[in-house]
Design an enzyme around this catalytic site. Sequence first.
Site, PDB file in Angstrom:
ATOM      1  N   SER A  61       0.838  -1.184   0.000  1.00 34.20           N
ATOM      2  CA  SER A  61       0.000   0.000   0.000  1.00 34.20           C
ATOM      3  C   SER A  61       0.881   1.246   0.000  1.00 34.20           C
ATOM      4  O   SER A  61       1.878   1.304   0.713  1.00 34.20           O
ATOM      5  CB  SER A  61      -0.874  -0.051   1.257  1.00 34.20           C
ATOM      6  OG  SER A  61      -1.611   1.115   1.350  1.00 34.20           O
ATOM      7  N   SER A 106       4.557   3.985   3.008  1.00 36.57           N
ATOM      8  CA  SER A 106       4.094   2.779   2.331  1.00 36.57           C
ATOM      9  C   SER A 106       4.156   1.615   3.322  1.00 36.57           C
ATOM     10  O   SER A 106       4.760   1.739   4.387  1.00 36.57           O
ATOM     11  CB  SER A 106       5.018   2.514   1.140  1.00 36.57           C
ATOM     12  OG  SER A 106       4.626   1.373   0.421  1.00 36.57           O
ATOM     13  N   LYS A 107       3.544   0.521   3.002  1.00 32.17           N
ATOM     14  CA  LYS A 107       3.658  -0.676   3.841  1.00 32.17           C
ATOM     15  C   LYS A 107       3.251  -1.884   3.032  1.00 32.17           C
ATOM     16  O   LYS A 107       2.427  -1.780   2.124  1.00 32.17           O
ATOM     17  CB  LYS A 107       2.734  -0.552   5.056  1.00 32.17           C
ATOM     18  CG  LYS A 107       3.115  -1.451   6.210  1.00 32.17           C
ATOM     19  CD  LYS A 107       4.293  -0.863   6.960  1.00 32.17           C
ATOM     20  CE  LYS A 107       4.593  -1.596   8.222  1.00 32.17           C
ATOM     21  NZ  LYS A 107       5.348  -0.728   9.153  1.00 32.17           N
ATOM     22  N   GLY A 108       3.832  -3.021   3.369  1.00 31.04           N
ATOM     23  CA  GLY A 108       3.472  -4.243   2.671  1.00 31.04           C
ATOM     24  C   GLY A 108       3.180  -5.352   3.653  1.00 31.04           C
ATOM     25  O   GLY A 108       3.564  -5.275   4.822  1.00 31.04           O
TER      26      GLY A 108
END
Length: 477
Positions: A61, A106-108
């Site tokens: 994201s 961001s992040k995953g």
Amino acid sequence: MQQAGEPSFRESVDLMFNRAARLMDLSPGLEQKIRVCNSTYTVRFGVRLRGKIETFTGYRSVHSEHMEPVKGGIRFAMSVNQDEVEALAALMTYKCALVETPFGGSKGGLCIDPRQWDDHELEQITRRFAYELIKRDLIHPAQNVPAPDMGTGEREMAWIADQYARMNTTELNAKACVTGKPLEAGGIQGRKEATGRGVQYALREFFRHPEDMARAGLTGGLEGKRVIVQGLGNVGYHAAKFLSEEDGCRVVAVIERDGAVMDPKGLDIEDVRQWMNQSGALLAGYPRASFVAEGAAVLEEACDILIPAAMEGVIHLGNAGRIKAPLIIEAANGPITFGADEILRRNGCVIIPDMYANAGGVTVSYFEWVKNLSHIRFGRMQRRAEEARSRLLVEELERLSADKGLGWSLAQDFKQRFLTGSDELALVRSGLDDTMRIAYQSMREVWHSRQDVEDLRVAAYIVAIDRVAKTYRSKGL
Ligand code: GLU
């Protein structure tokens, strides 16, 4: 772990954002632009494992691209979902702005229980997930740079870096596509301990301000303070270790998934961690402290500092009213729900918010990224020159003393320390310490200078949102 009647994690972050935004002078359009998550990519991919095809679901994201690359970890856990990844991506935006690392957020996440797979299988899965993200530029040194998070560490980052290098064979800056790598794969000294170290530096800075301590009803220094830590993973372990070994804190309880161990005299963190590593189990059976199976209840025990370092939502409407700690430092992301935050504040608890408290990780990630782009270890050019200058001074002092018959002699320990130039680890720690001090001061300035700002979290959001807004405005948005 969303409790009944509570907003989701992402909604909770948005509600916290709104508390701050209403105290700011932002146009509604810009406010909305900053709050929303720009995009979330969902991927489902298959990997042939143990004779059949296993399908995995992963996310990356991107919350805000006001600065690029965007930055944020990749989490491996069964609880990963879109709402969580978006909440964490938003927190990354605010965190990076607050500690002035020049990144968007961001992040995953990958929906997986890493303990169910052996090393070779995990490598296959990680490489495949990385492949899916790399081919869409969702991993890229100039656009999107992941890092470790819950369930991932140096090993996974090394696989991702190698996968990127294989797919971009002529990219000079390939190593900068991910941070948190092992040293031998382009990492930096001090990254692994960085988030825990940052928690320590944050507390040291808090305790430098008697006015702030008074808000929590605390006096004195860190020495002897009773600490409860939830989660002895990478962050909790390092924070607890440094605070007990270097600042004289007494870690009276450690909480893990299977329960808690308690000792009013203070636990030996290294010993507890070694027990966990050797036994392959968690805390049950640890022989040198009492064990309580109901770990969550230990969050409510009396202490001076509570450090939730596990995951989001652990302090919620159901237990917030019973928390006794006067000071909570959020080493995890989002450990306190929006509703719980309100209850705690009403009860006079001071909360050092996640976006500041755990920013040590991304701060040292920034140093690692810069190291990768500059292709040289920090201190490599200066260290011996610094030592030579110090040696000149020491020799001149000794010569003067001998010439004038003054009989001065410099203490051996002082000489040793003065003559040692800064290596990479020393520089990383110094940069991290400086970052944590300055960011705290920017928050407390807003906290103390404005009547309408009740707490550090709102202050942190105001500082962060203001910086993001300025970047957008400078771009003409
Ligand atoms: N996952 C960590 C965090 O939540 C580190 C992020 C990074 O280093 O990019 O802050």
